[in-house]
Scaffold this active site. Structure first.
Site, PDB file in Angstrom:
ATOM      1  N   LYS A   1       0.841  -1.202   0.000  1.00 56.47           N
ATOM      2  CA  LYS A   1       0.000   0.000   0.000  1.00 56.47           C
ATOM      3  C   LYS A   1       0.881   1.260   0.000  1.00 56.47           C
ATOM      4  CE  LYS A   1      -0.350  -0.324   5.054  1.00 56.47           C
ATOM      5  NZ  LYS A   1      -1.241  -0.693   6.179  1.00 56.47           N
TER       6      LYS A   1
ATOM      7  N   ARG B   1     -10.301   0.339  15.788  1.00 59.13           N
ATOM      8  CA  ARG B   1     -10.208   1.220  14.623  1.00 59.13           C
ATOM      9  C   ARG B   1     -11.163   0.700  13.553  1.00 59.13           C
ATOM     10  NH1 ARG B   1      -4.486   1.677  11.520  1.00 59.13           N
ATOM     11  NH2 ARG B   1      -5.129  -0.444  11.001  1.00 59.13           N
TER      12      ARG B   1
ATOM     13  N   MET C   1      12.620  24.110   1.508  1.00 61.42           N
ATOM     14  CA  MET C   1      11.845  23.279   0.580  1.00 61.42           C
ATOM     15  C   MET C   1      12.761  22.432  -0.321  1.00 61.42           C
ATOM     16  SD  MET C   1       9.054  24.440  -2.267  1.00 61.42           S
ATOM     17  CE  MET C   1       8.058  25.368  -1.103  1.00 61.42           C
TER      18      MET C   1
ATOM     19  N   TYR D   1      16.919  29.869   7.117  1.00 60.66           N
ATOM     20  CA  TYR D   1      15.721  30.620   7.480  1.00 60.66           C
ATOM     21  C   TYR D   1      15.624  30.813   8.988  1.00 60.66           C
ATOM     22  CZ  TYR D   1      13.637  30.211   2.834  1.00 60.66           C
ATOM     23  OH  TYR D   1      13.379  30.306   1.508  1.00 60.66           O
TER      24      TYR D   1
HETATM   25  C1  LIG Z   1      -0.535  -1.754   6.820  1.00 63.21           C
HETATM   26  C2  LIG Z   1      -1.108  -2.992   7.350  1.00 63.21           C
HETATM   27  C3  LIG Z   1      -0.295  -4.115   7.557  1.00 63.21           C
HETATM   28  C4  LIG Z   1       1.220  -4.064   7.407  1.00 63.21           C
HETATM   29  O1  LIG Z   1       1.767  -3.490   8.574  1.00 63.21           O
HETATM   30  P1  LIG Z   1       3.350  -3.324   8.777  1.00 63.21           P
HETATM   31  O2  LIG Z   1       3.483  -2.792  10.141  1.00 63.21           O
HETATM   32  O3  LIG Z   1       3.789  -2.347   7.741  1.00 63.21           O
HETATM   33  O4  LIG Z   1       3.943  -4.662   8.576  1.00 63.21           O
HETATM   34  C5  LIG Z   1      -0.897  -5.281   7.939  1.00 63.21           C
HETATM   35  N1  LIG Z   1      -2.240  -5.350   8.151  1.00 63.21           N
HETATM   36  C6  LIG Z   1      -3.047  -4.289   7.984  1.00 63.21           C
HETATM   37  C7  LIG Z   1      -4.515  -4.420   8.247  1.00 63.21           C
HETATM   38  C8  LIG Z   1      -2.511  -3.076   7.599  1.00 63.21           C
HETATM   39  O5  LIG Z   1      -3.313  -2.004   7.450  1.00 63.21           O
END
Ligand SMILES: *Cc1c(COP(=O)(O)O)cnc(C)c1O
Length: 363
Positions: free
Chosen positions: A35, A131, A304, A256
């Protein structure tokens, strides 16, 4: 030609990290989580490099999954946040995406869908992170409902996610596992629990399916040495070059807001990287940078497009000398901790201005 800022991605290291995940949990199948553009590493190239090794990929949403299909990736792809709209279920079935069912709306979306053939479903159970996911007590009913739907393919995987698996002394991972196994009692389904930290740090969390992400990119999720995590190889090296060099007198301010003032005659190297590239603006004076492979402190504000580094104590530095911001000998987590964040954030918020280049494309 061109500005020297670039991120070099080592696909051999990526594959080695995946193999380490497999080696640690040989009884499980491990889904490679790609992702957020493979945590900033470029999802197409990373998925292509991993595809021969993995049973499936995981992404957050259907847009990310379709991008992988457009790049020619054919393995199944798990949608970790489930579907957002009802039409996604039919698309998921057609594209061989697996849908996480996290709430009643997701159940209704599956029920209302008309997929050309059944869709593969995972059910997320909320065992304490609060969550996403179903209440543990509702699992048997949800499972039975989904099982009975003609839209749902044969085997349903039951999953949960840990809040604190990176904290190896924290008891909450154990209680989440207990809640999960109680919720799953009487349900004969494959299970999935472990993210990277749980895969490496909590042997009991290695179930039928693991979901490692961060570790694949070669950084440890733990805040202290760990036998397995310390074997990971960093995949990204963020580098640039020296584009300015000057001597400043004691008492001179740099950058800056004049936030850093030289306490002695100093040599300041200006490096072509800044928050417009994803280098954290909150990195304070003292954050380490590698100039010609040697550590030197960032001084003054991050701009930047540039940072300034105190190279007074280094062997002579010249214009165009190479600089590493993280990767190799300088873990991204270390830079992150100076900036008050975590390696995950620095990797995923790299901006499009930094070109990614790949090494080790073919095995
Ligand atoms: C992002 C995610 C993972 C991977 O987590 P890492 O800590 O990057 O290994 C696994 N399960 C779910 C549901 C996630 O959202």
């Amino acid at each position: 030609m061109g500005r020297p800022a670039k991120a070099s991605i080592d696909l051999n290291a990526l594959r080695a990290n995946y193999r380490l995940a497999q080696q640690v949990a040989p009884q499980s199948k491990s889904i490679a989580i790609v992702k957020a553009n493979a945590y900033g590493h470029g999802c197409e190239a990373c998925a292509r490099a991993l595809e021969p090794l993995v049973p499936a990929f995981g992404v957050a949403c259907i847009e990310e999954a379709l991008k992988l299909r457009a790049a020619g990736i054919t393995k199944p792809i798990l949608l970790l946040e489930g579907s957002f709209t009802a039409d996604e279920v039919a698309i998921a079935a057609r594209e061989d995406f697996w849908v996480m069912v996290e709430n009643d709306q997701h159940v209704e979306q599956v029920r209302a869908s008309h997929p050309a053939h059944p869709v593969q479903v995972w059910i997320k159970v909320d065992t304490g992170m609060h969550r996403l996911g179903m209440a543990p007590a509702s699992l048997p009913a949800i499972y039975a409902q989904l099982k009975a739907l003609p839209q749902v393919a044969g085997e349903i995987v039951v999953a949960t996610h840990f809040s604190s698996a990176d904290m190896l002394d924290d008891h909450s991972t154990i209680s989440q596992m207990e809640v999960f196994s109680r919720a799953c009692e009487g349900i004969n389904a494959p299970r999935s629990m472990a993210n990277s930290a749980a895969l490496m740090g909590w042997p009991d969390a290695r179930a039928d399916w693991n979901r490692p992400g961060f570790m694949l990119y070669g950084a440890t999720p733990f805040g202290r040495p760990h036998e397995v995590a310390d074997q990971l190889r960093p995949v990204m090296t963020l580098s640039s070059g020296v584009i300015g060099l000057r001597k400043v007198a004691a008492g001179s301010a740099v950058g800056y807001a004049r936030s850093w003032v030289a306490s002695r005659p100093s040599i300041i190297a200006t490096v072509a990287i800044g928050y417009g590239d994803g280098y954290p603006r909150h990195a304070p004076s003292g954050t380490p940078v590698l100039v010609n492979g040697q550590r030197a402190p960032l001084v003054g504000r991050v701009s930047m497009d540039m940072i300034t580094v105190d190279v007074t104590d280094l062997p002579p530095v010249s214009l165009n000398d190479p600089v590493v911001l993280w990767g190799g000998e300088l873990p991204v987590n270390e830079v992150a901790s100076y900036a008050g964040t975590i390696g995950y954030e620095l990797l995923t918020r790299m901006t499009g201005r930094v070109p990614l280049s790949y090494r080790g494309g073919d095995e």
